[in-house]
Design an enzyme around this catalytic site. Structure first.
Site, PDB file in Angstrom:
ATOM      1  N   SER A  64     -45.918 119.109  49.942  1.00 32.89           N
ATOM      2  CA  SER A  64     -44.992 120.293  49.263  1.00 32.89           C
ATOM      3  C   SER A  64     -44.837 121.081  50.264  1.00 32.89           C
ATOM      4  O   SER A  64     -44.137 121.459  51.523  1.00 32.89           O
ATOM      5  CB  SER A  64     -46.124 120.500  48.492  1.00 32.89           C
ATOM      6  OG  SER A  64     -45.394 121.006  47.098  1.00 32.89           O
ATOM      7  N   ASP A 208     -43.110 115.756  44.419  1.00 30.05           N
ATOM      8  CA  ASP A 208     -44.065 116.498  45.179  1.00 30.05           C
ATOM      9  C   ASP A 208     -45.644 115.358  45.332  1.00 30.05           C
ATOM     10  O   ASP A 208     -46.350 114.925  44.422  1.00 30.05           O
ATOM     11  CB  ASP A 208     -44.471 117.396  43.806  1.00 30.05           C
ATOM     12  CG  ASP A 208     -44.865 118.580  44.945  1.00 30.05           C
ATOM     13  OD1 ASP A 208     -45.988 118.202  45.181  1.00 30.05           O
ATOM     14  OD2 ASP A 208     -44.730 119.644  44.620  1.00 30.05           O
TER      15      ASP A 208
END
Length: 745
Positions: A64, A208
């Site tokens: 991320s 993600d």
């Protein structure tokens, strides 16, 4: 002899030391950066402390925001450069794909800025968008920042070998990304659910990586690291008292698995740096300084351990990486890959670039924004390959799988009253590059707008429009122009209906200038049911309609439009020009007295803002009739408030709707608008007009000038402007309150 022996001894010692130095095993350091949104700014502060301690990082892995910072570090940026980069970015604007209005296609500026809500339709079912943003602006930023390594597709060959983690949405398993297009891989790792849309790579739909592996310690060890330095910016789970927002609740749900997994991985890290960022969340982008300070303090607690690691590493000459961005480049060739429903000419037309052009990187990003603003592409990748003869620009596009949308809007104003707008928009329905948009407006005045447009980019485009519009209003009435009677009526309730069908050709230059020509069939019905002269004279009979016009017209039209306004409403800067010519060629004129004539109209607007709060907006309009117009309905009818008047109805504040009428007019408006709170405006307006048959009046152009003034408050909302205004004129005693809600349509 003694000197010779000493020299031989020194050489022997030096040889033995160098042999031991060569036999000493170098210590490879891996850096692991966790995800955490804005809290990831702490990673930059940690990197700066690592550099200060002399630690050489040999491998980087992240998830991320950790993947984003890690990728930039691995591509050659140092800590100070990363610091400067993150402080210069408007993250809110980037994450929401807030593209400037100038990027929008001209068609969208005219027809598309009136919907409060847009919903995708797939398999005949209405859905909701995948996320708030497709993330093209994020991809643009990452592509720009990594352009110096855009020819590297194996992440192990970056200045520092790199990997990142993404989540496979179909299987729920992690994907370790070590190859491909670096900006795309990093964007996939950082596509926080609901905020950024997932990314498809090699047929896999990725999102993600923090969902499955927010701290990729084992993966970095497998790269060959002897020592792992881990930076974990997760703060544990929130208490029920702390879960007071949607962002926190979503972050908590995503964090259940992360929290448990990270606790076990902490034991595998040689040095764990854990900044105290509990008081921040994933969208605390306005807290850069505080988050960076927390990262610095946490890293400094480990400074001695970091220095010890650095002392065990063999010192190597660090190769300096040139991260300077490309400035100007000459386009030798343009390659486009991935387009199916949109032609090369369409794409090049939106990009507004051609082979043999000389351009710069900022203009290239603007070109990509232009293409992205069409809404026809999920993402647009681009690379610049430098050759001796010039640069090859390679585009790889992924078309939006959704081609049909349901769009909704609401509006209220004093003329049309309540309106609910229901729109369906379908793309590439008959041909490549085309769009069919149908507006149906339900409420006090039923209306529709149908637009079909084939956008051919650089070449002439083709369009068809159909419109039905109607309203009723109380207007001034001069009965001597209609019939000979003694009926004393000065106001009537006008019923007005307009059927208009157009066919036109249009070309756009530089996305700012639109030039068009075409033909128009128009049917106008203007009548009243409140007055009618009876046969015995002077008696009002309300059983029949008195028609002022019920004719069909065939017209020729031409126009030139320029629109660089930054916003559709509450403009702060920009220029607007609309020159419209209409030739009334023939008519079914029920009064049998039609003579061919033309009308030339022009509107000019300039907006400029001082101190980012105070805006001066000047608008000038004019219209003249060329030839003899015998139809009162087709005269210019001036007066009233609104931005959706049709045909020859022109707003003029301080006067009643269509109160002034003549075959020509000249009007100037001055608006002083102050934004005293974000999206809250106070405005003062003055407008002046001459509405005369002889506009130039032998040079006395200011004679008989009408004036009107207005003060008001406006609020810019997601469903359009909400305004209340008070207007008056020194020319008479009537005062007006104007109120409107929602986008004008």
């Amino acid at each position: 002899m003694r000197k010779l022996l000493i020299a031989i001894l020194m050489l022997s010692i030096s040889f033995v030391y160098s042999q031991k130095k060569q036999e000493q095993k170098d210590l490879k350091v891996g850096l692991v950066l966790s995800g955490g949104g804005a809290k990831g700014f702490a990673h930059v502060a940690v990197i700066k402390v690592l550099e200060e301690a002399g630690v050489r990082v040999d491998y980087v892995g992240g998830t991320s925001m950790g993947a984003i910072i890690g990728a930039l570090y691995a591509s050659g940026y140092n800590g100070n450069q990363l610091d400067s980069i993150i402080r210069s970015i408007n993250f809110e604007k980037i994450l929401l794909d807030d593209l400037p209005r100038k990027s929008k296609p001209f068609y969208e500026k005219e027809s598309g800025e009136k919907y409060a809500l847009s919903l995708p339709i797939k398999n005949k079912k209405v859905g909701i968008p995948r996320a708030l943003s497709e993330g093209q602006s994020v991809l643009n930023l990452l592509t720009k920042l990594t352009q110096h390594v855009n020819n590297i597709s194996d992440f192990n060959k970056l200045p520092i070998p790199f990997l990142c983690i993404a989540t496979n949405l179909e299987t729920g398993k992690q994907e370790v990304l070590t190859k491909g297009f670096l900006p795309e891989a990093v964007k996939a790792s950082g596509s926080f659910p609901t905020l950024l849309a997932p990314v498809e790579i090699d047929g896999k739909l990725l999102t993600d990586g923090g969902i499955v592996n927010n701290f990729p310690v084992d993966e970095v060890k497998a790269m060959g690291a002897d020592i792992i330095i881990g930076v974990d910016i997760q703060s544990g789970l929130e208490t029920k008292e702390e879960l007071d927002s949607a962002v926190k609740i979503l972050n908590q749900i995503v964090g259940f698995q992360i929290h448990q997994a990270n606790k076990s991985k902490h034991n595998s890290v040689d040095i764990l740096i854990k900044p105290k960022v509990k008081n921040f969340n994933v969208v605390s982008f306005d807290k850069i300084h505080e988050i960076m300070y927390a990262g610095q303090m946490a890293a400094r607690e480990k400074i001695e351990q970091l220095k010890n690691i650095a002392s065990l590493q063999i010192k190597k000459e660090v190769k300096k990486i040139n991260t300077r961005h490309i400035q100007k480049f000459h386009i030798q060739k343009i390659e486009i890959e991935g387009n199916k429903h949109y032609t090369r000419a369409y794409i090049l037309g939106k990009l507004n670039i051609r082979k043999k052009d000389t351009t710069d990187y900022q203009k290239l990003i603007e070109s990509v924004n232009n293409l992205s603003a069409t809404g026809n592409f999920e993402n647009i990748q681009y690379r610049i390959i430098n050759e001796k003869e010039g640069s090859i620009v390679k585009f790889k596009v992924k078309e939006n799988a959704i081609s049909t949308f349901l769009q909704l809007g609401i509006h209220f104003d004093d003329l049309y009253k309540t309106g609910i707008l229901i729109n369906t928009k379908t793309k590439h329905i008959f041909y490549k590059n085309d769009v069919l948009s149908t507006d149906f407006i339900l409420g006090d005045n039923l209306r529709y707008n149908i637009n079909y447009f084939i956008d051919n980019g650089f070449y002439w485009s083709f369009g068809i429009k159909a419109r039905y519009n109607n309203f009723n209003a109380s207007v001034n009435f001069d009965n001597t122009n209609i019939y000979d009677s003694n009926v004393d009526v000065n106001k009537i309730n006008l019923e007005y209906e307009d059927f208009t069908n157009q066919i036109y050709f249009q070309t756009v230059f530089n996305r700012k200038f639109a030039l068009g020509v075409g033909f128009e069939y128009k049917n106008i019905r203007a009548y009243t049911e409140t007055v009618f002269p009876s046969d015995n004279g002077g008696i009002i009979n309300n059983r029949d309609r008195l028609y002022f016009d019920k004719s069909n017209y065939l017209n020729m039209l031409a126009y030139l439009k320029i629109d660089t306004y930054d916003k559709k409403y509450f403009q702060k800067r920009g220029f607007y020009l609309d020159i419209d010519f209409k030739g009334y060629l023939t008519s079914s004129d029920y009064k049998n007295n039609f003579v061919s004539f033309s009308q030339l109209n022009g509107k000019l607007g300039v907006a400029h803002t001082f101190f980012n709060k105070l805006t001066l907006h000047f608008i000038s309009e004019a219209g003249i009739t060329i030839g003899e117009n015998n139809n009162r309905v087709l005269d210019y009818n001036i007066g009233g408030y609104g931005e959706n008047f049709i045909n020859t109805f022109i707003p003029f504040y301080g006067y009643d709707f269509a109160e002034l009428s003549a075959n020509s007019f000249l009007k100037s408006t001055f608006i002083l608008r102050y934004e005293f709170l974000p999206k809250n405006y106070f405005s003062v307006t003055a407008n002046y007009a001459r509405v005369e048959r002889d506009l130039f009046n032998q040079g006395k152009i200011f004679e008989n000038t009408k004036s009107g003034y207005m003060v008001g408050y406006g609020l810019d909302t997601f469903f359009g402007p909400m305004e209340i205004n008070y207007a008056w004129s020194p020319d008479h005693n009537t005062k007006f309150w104007y109120f409107n809600v929602g986008f004008w349509f």
